[in-house]
Every structure is written in C-alpha cells, then in structure tokens.
Design an enzyme around this catalytic site. Structure first.
Site, PDB file in Angstrom:
ATOM      1  N   ARG A  51     -14.756  55.822 117.989  1.00  0.00           N
ATOM      2  CA  ARG A  51     -13.521  56.553 118.242  1.00  0.00           C
ATOM      3  C   ARG A  51     -13.636  57.999 117.754  1.00  0.00           C
ATOM      4  O   ARG A  51     -14.631  58.387 117.156  1.00  0.00           O
ATOM      5  CB  ARG A  51     -12.335  55.849 117.574  1.00  0.00           C
ATOM      6  CG  ARG A  51     -12.606  55.562 116.104  1.00  0.00           C
ATOM      7  CD  ARG A  51     -11.421  55.529 115.265  1.00  0.00           C
ATOM      8  NE  ARG A  51     -10.760  56.803 115.193  1.00  0.00           N
ATOM      9  CZ  ARG A  51     -11.212  57.855 114.505  1.00  0.00           C
ATOM     10  NH1 ARG A  51     -12.356  57.792 113.841  1.00  0.00           N
ATOM     11  NH2 ARG A  51     -10.540  58.979 114.487  1.00  0.00           N
ATOM     12  N   GLY A  52     -12.566  58.777 118.041  1.00  0.00           N
ATOM     13  CA  GLY A  52     -12.594  60.197 117.712  1.00  0.00           C
ATOM     14  C   GLY A  52     -13.142  60.932 118.923  1.00  0.00           C
ATOM     15  O   GLY A  52     -14.217  60.582 119.435  1.00  0.00           O
ATOM     16  N   ALA A  53     -12.387  61.946 119.381  1.00  0.00           N
ATOM     17  CA  ALA A  53     -12.707  62.563 120.673  1.00  0.00           C
ATOM     18  C   ALA A  53     -14.178  63.016 120.792  1.00  0.00           C
ATOM     19  O   ALA A  53     -14.887  62.579 121.712  1.00  0.00           O
ATOM     20  CB  ALA A  53     -11.735  63.705 120.930  1.00  0.00           C
ATOM     21  N   GLN A 203      -6.195  54.654 110.710  1.00  0.00           N
ATOM     22  CA  GLN A 203      -7.400  55.499 110.651  1.00  0.00           C
ATOM     23  C   GLN A 203      -7.380  56.403 109.415  1.00  0.00           C
ATOM     24  O   GLN A 203      -8.422  56.769 108.890  1.00  0.00           O
ATOM     25  CB  GLN A 203      -7.513  56.370 111.907  1.00  0.00           C
ATOM     26  CG  GLN A 203      -7.871  55.614 113.175  1.00  0.00           C
ATOM     27  CD  GLN A 203      -6.641  55.187 113.939  1.00  0.00           C
ATOM     28  OE1 GLN A 203      -5.572  54.976 113.362  1.00  0.00           O
ATOM     29  NE2 GLN A 203      -6.765  55.050 115.245  1.00  0.00           N
ATOM     30  N   ASP A 244      -7.037  65.297 120.559  1.00  0.00           N
ATOM     31  CA  ASP A 244      -7.709  64.564 121.639  1.00  0.00           C
ATOM     32  C   ASP A 244      -7.769  65.405 122.898  1.00  0.00           C
ATOM     33  O   ASP A 244      -8.654  65.245 123.726  1.00  0.00           O
ATOM     34  CB  ASP A 244      -6.953  63.262 121.944  1.00  0.00           C
ATOM     35  CG  ASP A 244      -7.231  62.214 120.891  1.00  0.00           C
ATOM     36  OD1 ASP A 244      -8.400  62.065 120.514  1.00  0.00           O
ATOM     37  OD2 ASP A 244      -6.282  61.561 120.428  1.00  0.00           O
ATOM     38  N   LYS A 255      -3.323  61.693 117.837  1.00  0.00           N
ATOM     39  CA  LYS A 255      -2.814  60.378 117.427  1.00  0.00           C
ATOM     40  C   LYS A 255      -1.308  60.405 117.212  1.00  0.00           C
ATOM     41  O   LYS A 255      -0.782  61.343 116.606  1.00  0.00           O
ATOM     42  CB  LYS A 255      -3.534  59.967 116.144  1.00  0.00           C
ATOM     43  CG  LYS A 255      -3.128  58.650 115.545  1.00  0.00           C
ATOM     44  CD  LYS A 255      -3.215  57.487 116.497  1.00  0.00           C
ATOM     45  CE  LYS A 255      -4.571  57.320 117.140  1.00  0.00           C
ATOM     46  NZ  LYS A 255      -4.554  56.388 118.289  1.00  0.00           N
TER      47      LYS A 255
HETATM   48  O1  MRU Z   1      -7.359  56.855 118.407  1.00  0.00           O
HETATM   49  P1  MRU Z   1      -8.347  57.569 117.579  1.00  0.00           P
HETATM   50  O2  MRU Z   1      -8.647  56.868 116.309  1.00  0.00           O
HETATM   51  O3  MRU Z   1      -9.587  57.922 118.352  1.00  0.00           O
HETATM   52  O4  MRU Z   1      -7.618  58.937 117.188  1.00  0.00           O
HETATM   53  C1  MRU Z   1      -8.368  60.027 116.920  1.00  0.00           C
HETATM   54  C2  MRU Z   1      -7.584  61.228 116.594  1.00  0.00           C
HETATM   55  O5  MRU Z   1      -6.387  61.253 116.664  1.00  0.00           O
HETATM   56  C3  MRU Z   1      -8.365  62.397 116.229  1.00  0.00           C
HETATM   57  O6  MRU Z   1      -7.574  63.318 115.552  1.00  0.00           O
HETATM   58  C4  MRU Z   1      -8.950  63.065 117.473  1.00  0.00           C
HETATM   59  O7  MRU Z   1      -9.657  62.193 118.283  1.00  0.00           O
HETATM   60  C5  MRU Z   1      -9.838  64.165 117.059  1.00  0.00           C
HETATM   61  S1  MRU Z   1     -11.270  63.611 116.268  1.00  0.00           S
HETATM   62  C6  MRU Z   1     -12.113  64.956 115.692  1.00  0.00           C
END
Ligand code: MRU
Length: 347
Positions: A51-53, A203, A244, A255
């Site tokens: 996970r994480g963009a 998270q 994201d 998120k």
């Molecule tokens: O749903 P997730 O856990 O992937 O959420 C991720 C986030 O909200 C992060 O802030 C976003 O992906 C940026 S990661 C550098």
C-alpha cells in the site's frame, strides 16, 4: 535508517516474483509474501498488503516486468504480447483506481514495451526490467529530495501531527510526509511526532508509529478523535500528510480523515502540508469534484484488528476509502520540485 522497512517491495533474485512486506501483519510480524501471479498481485494491492501510492507504483512496475516475461514465452507474436500486457495493466489498475502512481507506472511500463516493439522479446523484457528498477531508484531519490524540502519547514522541538502512513512503507526509504521527520531525527533534531491512529485499518498506529519508534523519534499515538484537543493544547506546529491523488488545482485525495484534520488545522491556525512526488499529481484532473471515492468493506470497521467484533455484525457500515481536502485548506504542497504555495496550478 536501521530498520527493515526501507524497501517494502523488491524483486526476487531469480526475477520471477516480487517479495513484499505484508503490511497487514505489522507491527506484530515482519513477514514477506511472494507474489507471482496476476491474481496474487491484484489481491496484495486490494487487501492493502502492499500500500501507499508510490509503493504501489514501484510494485506495479515490477509486476509488469514479471508478467512480460511470462507473456513473452507464450505469445505467438508481438501484437499478441502487447495485447496481453495491456490487459494485465488494465486488470492491475482496477485494484486501486484512486492511486495515480499505479496507473502512471503501468503506462510508463507499457510505453517502454511499445518503444522496443521492433526488438527481440529478450530485449523488450530486459528494457522493462531496467525501467522498473529506474522507477524504484527514482522514487528513493525523489523521497530524499522531498524530505529535505520538508525539513526546512520544521524547527527543533516542533510537534508535528501525521495521518495514515506516508513513510518508507508507503514508498521506499524516507517516504513523503514522514520524510522530514525521519531525516530530522537522523540529524539529531528533537521532533515530537503525534500520530493519528487512522481508523479503520490503523495505518497510523500499526505502520507510522512502528516506523517512527524504530527510527528513534519521540512518538505519541492518539486516537483520530483526539486531534482537536491535542491541537488546542498547543502541541502541534504543523500537520504533514501524504496524498493518493492531487488535482491540477491542488485538491488532494488521501486516506479518509485527512479532510477533517485539515479543517481542524485551519481552525487552530496550524499549517497543513501535503507531501507527494509529482507522479501523484494528476494534471488531467482539474479539481476534486472529478475524483471518485471508492467504498471498502464494512468489516474493516466492525471486525478487522479486533479480537471480537466491536459492532453488531448486522449493522450497516459506510466505509469510504479516502476523502478530498480542498486546496484552500492546504498551506503548501511539497514535491521533488520544491515547496508549492497557493494558488496551485500544476501542469
Ligand atoms: O490506503 P492506504 O494505506 O494506501 O493509504 C495511504 C495514504 O493515505 C497515503 O497517505 C498515500 O498513499 C500517500 S503514501 C506516500
């Protein structure tokens, strides 16, 4: 950094699969999963094991390389090969349609294949391997640059509030929103991180607190509904979050809960900073009204991460995956190109 989360995804030595830290098991266990088939890769993103963009973008690049190798072996001709690759890219992008880095990486890998189409299968596949490694290495460098810009926004002794996880686990190495805090800690600064737990998938408490504590940062965990009180007590100098998807006008999807935090920050006159690589900026999206919010399973609210259900199982739930913070609540958006102040107009 000493701990194990620097590179949450990497290729296996034989180049046939991706090894990824299963982020749903943290902080209790650091366990790697081996992902080889399209279905395993899709599920890993969907279930937030990966996970994480930006991390999903790196993962997708390696996934394209791995599947390209398979398609090269079974394809009768280049046209067939490219069709299969395109089909796979479409399939994987549906696992997390809101993550721009995912579609960005898939398109970049498709383009690499297209640009080498006149060459042998071996050459195409090797070009794709090199491209995936480059995407990974570029992200490491990008995060470091972002962290350095972000560090100029912090003074020794500051309290910084974070939301969700925008650290190494969500990218590689320094992360985006956590980058300045981690870099500051390395330089011996005293930064006090306040981590919102980030319901329902936690998270913040499971991943961000884990990363920060391991990096020796003074870390305090709070429930999401405590943010206003903590801000009112004067403990917070700034909020740092990831993204994201960022629209051309700066509206930011992240998120769910990020929007609420931005409203609170404005109320208490606390700067609210968004950190992301430029790959997260969707210049074809004019503003937040064009962004879609997907809904996730209600069981995440009722049963996930609890020993026994914390709600009647038959109760209806609404579980939006993200929310959209309007640009007017954002003090600046920090990318590898620098600190961007409003009015935002990304091209
Ligand atoms: O749903 P997730 O856990 O992937 O959420 C991720 C986030 O909200 C992060 O802030 C976003 O992906 C940026 S990661 C550098």
């Amino acid at each position: 950094m000493k701990y194990e989360v620097n590179d949450p995804v990497r290729l296996t030595d034989d180049g046939r699969a991706i090894l990824a830290i299963d982020q749903t098991l943290l902080p209790g266990r650091v366990a790697y999963i081996r992902l080889e088939t399209p279905e395993q890769m899709f599920d890993a993103i969907k279930l937030l094991q990966v996970r994480g963009a930006p991390c999903i973008g790196i993962f997708a690049a390696y996934a394209m390389f791995i599947e390209a190798k398979v398609f090269a072996q079974v394809s009768s001709d280049k046209e067939h090969f490219y069709q299969q690759l395109h089909k796979f890219a479409k399939y994987l992008s549906a696992a997390m349609p809101s993550a721009v880095d995912l579609s960005w990486a898939l398109k970049r890998m498709e383009r690499t294949a297209a640009n080498n189409m006149r060459r042998s299968f071996d050459t195409i596949v090797e070009a794709m391997r090199r491209e995936a490694v480059q995407i990974h290495e570029q992200n490491i460098q990008t995060c470091f640059t972002i962290a350095n810009y972000g560090l100029t926004l912090i003074n020794d002794g500051d309290g910084i509030m974070t939301y969700c996880n925008a650290g190494a686990l969500a990218t590689s190495r320094y992360g985006t929103g956590l980058g300045p805090i981690l870099l500051g800690a390395e330089k011996g600064m005293d930064i006090k991180a306040y981590v919102c737990e980030t319901r329902p998938m936690l998270q913040g408490s499971r991943l961000t607190a884990y990363e920060l504590v391991n990096a020796g940062v003074d870390t305090t965990l709070i429930c999401d509904n405590m943010a206003a009180q903590v801000m009112k007590e004067g403990r917070i100098k700034a909020c740092f979050v990831g993204a994201d998807r960022v629209a051309k006008n700066g509206d930011t999807a992240n998120k769910v809960g990020t929007y609420g935090l931005a409203i609170l920050a404005r109320t208490f006159r606390i700067p609210f900073y968004v950190f992301c690589p430029t790959t997260t900026i969707d210049v074809r999206c004019d503003d937040g009204s064009k962004m879609t919010v997907t809904e996730r399973d209600g069981d995440e609210i009722k049963t996930e991460y609890f020993k026994s259900p914390v709600a009647p199982l038959e109760v209806k739930c609404y579980n939006p995956s993200l929310d959209i913070t309007p640009a007017r609540l954002i003090t600046a958006i920090i990318t590898e190109d620098g600190i961007n102040y409003p009015p935002f107009d990304f091209n």
